[in-house]
Design an enzyme around this catalytic site. Sequence first.
Site, PDB file in Angstrom:
ATOM      1  N   GLU A 131       0.824  -1.212   0.000  1.00  0.00           N
ATOM      2  CA  GLU A 131       0.000   0.000   0.000  1.00  0.00           C
ATOM      3  C   GLU A 131       0.855   1.259   0.000  1.00  0.00           C
ATOM      4  O   GLU A 131       0.401   2.331   0.400  1.00  0.00           O
ATOM      5  CB  GLU A 131      -0.984   0.017   1.190  1.00  0.00           C
ATOM      6  CG  GLU A 131      -1.701  -1.293   1.463  1.00  0.00           C
ATOM      7  CD  GLU A 131      -2.551  -1.800   0.298  1.00  0.00           C
ATOM      8  OE1 GLU A 131      -2.631  -1.102  -0.710  1.00  0.00           O
ATOM      9  OE2 GLU A 131      -3.117  -2.900   0.409  1.00  0.00           O
ATOM     10  N   ASP A 165      -1.070  -0.002 -10.160  1.00  0.00           N
ATOM     11  CA  ASP A 165      -1.353  -1.424  -9.991  1.00  0.00           C
ATOM     12  C   ASP A 165      -1.236  -2.084 -11.353  1.00  0.00           C
ATOM     13  O   ASP A 165      -1.839  -1.608 -12.331  1.00  0.00           O
ATOM     14  CB  ASP A 165      -2.778  -1.621  -9.454  1.00  0.00           C
ATOM     15  CG  ASP A 165      -2.863  -1.402  -7.946  1.00  0.00           C
ATOM     16  OD1 ASP A 165      -1.856  -1.647  -7.256  1.00  0.00           O
ATOM     17  OD2 ASP A 165      -3.929  -0.986  -7.458  1.00  0.00           O
TER      18      ASP A 165
END
Length: 537
Positions: A191, A356
């Site tokens: 994260e 991502d």
Amino acid sequence: MPKGNVVFVLHAHLPYVHHPEYKFFLEENWLFEAITETYVPLLRMFKRLEKEGIKFNLTMSITPPLMEMLANKSLQEKYINRMTKLIELAGKEIERTKNENPKKHKMAKYYYEDLKEILYIFKDVYSGNILNGFKEYMEKDRLDIITCNATHGFLPLMEMYPQAIRAQIEQGIKTYEKHMGRKPRGIWLAESAYFSGLDKYLSEYGIEYFFVDSHGFWYADERPKYGVYRPIITPNNVFVFARDPESSEQVWSAEIGYPGDGRYREFYRDIGFDREFEYIKPYIDPSGVRMNTGIKYHKITSKQTPQNQKDFYDIDEAIQAAKEHAMDFLRKKEQQSKKLISLFNGIEPVIVAPFDAELFGHWWYEGPIFLEEFMRQASKSSLVRTLKASDVVDIVEKVQIATPATSTWGANGYNEVWLNGTNDWIYPHLHEMVEKMTELAQKYPNRYEIKPEIRRALNQMARELLLAQSSDWAFIMTTRTSVEYAVNRTKTHIKRFLELYDMVNSGKVDTKKLSYYEWTDDIFSDIDYTMYLKTEK
């Protein structure tokens, strides 16, 4: 003449989802979709660029759970079975769409050929383990593969337990070495979450660089002279790169980002939901739950168009859009570079664009085409060049010393996606597990002087703890998708851990139950519970 340097970073991650106890398990499809729509398309992109002699540079994290799943024989076999069924469905769709819209028929034929090629690459070129494909391009120095902490655990919420942080980093590195055959130079922190002092742990394990979100630099203890456009180095000698907000907005923004163009494929219309039940039944969850098949015939059209009124998708029109957007992105990077070089009196900027990986292909079907075209056109540019993060570390001469601020990516940038009223109940359990794991590691400090079943139970406890720490469960609870699965996974790992704890304490290990847990939660075959002895240096 100075150039702008673009470091494109793809973070490839999925939580460890393996259910050998079931022939079909819905959530395992997360991996299968990513292989079909993102990972194999990326490998095809590398191959095409290589064939054309295009020098591309890309940094990519492949997390330990993803590496373990990609190398898992049982999941490889399930993937082949799934693809075989999808190819059968795609063949039926060719016949079915003959009397429907010509664009649907065109796409049906496209999907049939595409799925066959993907399965061929997976099964015949890489013998089921596509990690070998990524490794091949790392060895050719086109790809910089970095690691991540073991199960994508959210490290800021482990700050009070140094042994838990070290275990996450140590197992992450060990897994990378097992699959890639060398030590990782960089890490993508789960994260992108950083807290002041984390660099000390990274330094202990020889990690050379990591990434933070933009505000990690904006609010650093000493503001970086070049903002987010040059790396800094921490007092513990670890390089840090920060995300370029402009690149993120251009590619990722839900409002103005490229993936929202009306010509692109609509993610939410899929024949898994559109076709009549009896026809689609053999290709969805055997329980009857409808699911995506990856065969989609509609384009976004416009954000205001209702799902049932979307226009038909055309792959050629979408490819053209992806090429236009790649050129537009390149021009924007060139303009941005010129401006920054001028501001920095000739010093070359480093523009870091992290995303991502699954955005490219899975969520944005044409993303790999965009990326390929960007790499192709950037190789001809006189104003920018692509570099890997490790290239920058190797060539940068002057680096400012500073400590980035505590930060994460995700909504609002400060932990709250992973700690809020929907998921805060998990942390007292996770903390108790770390304390119990440490207690038993200290009680049995020499793994070779204990009974084999005790050692196995302790190692399985470490697996259950790491799996429970996966940040994905807290994320899913926040986003309210697949919540039941995330809650069950968390509770299951806690329950299994506590059962094993009682077994070890009593000296009576139920080896049948232990073997079952080893079989179902089978990540990290090389795990060593004594890593929890490393409480402080």
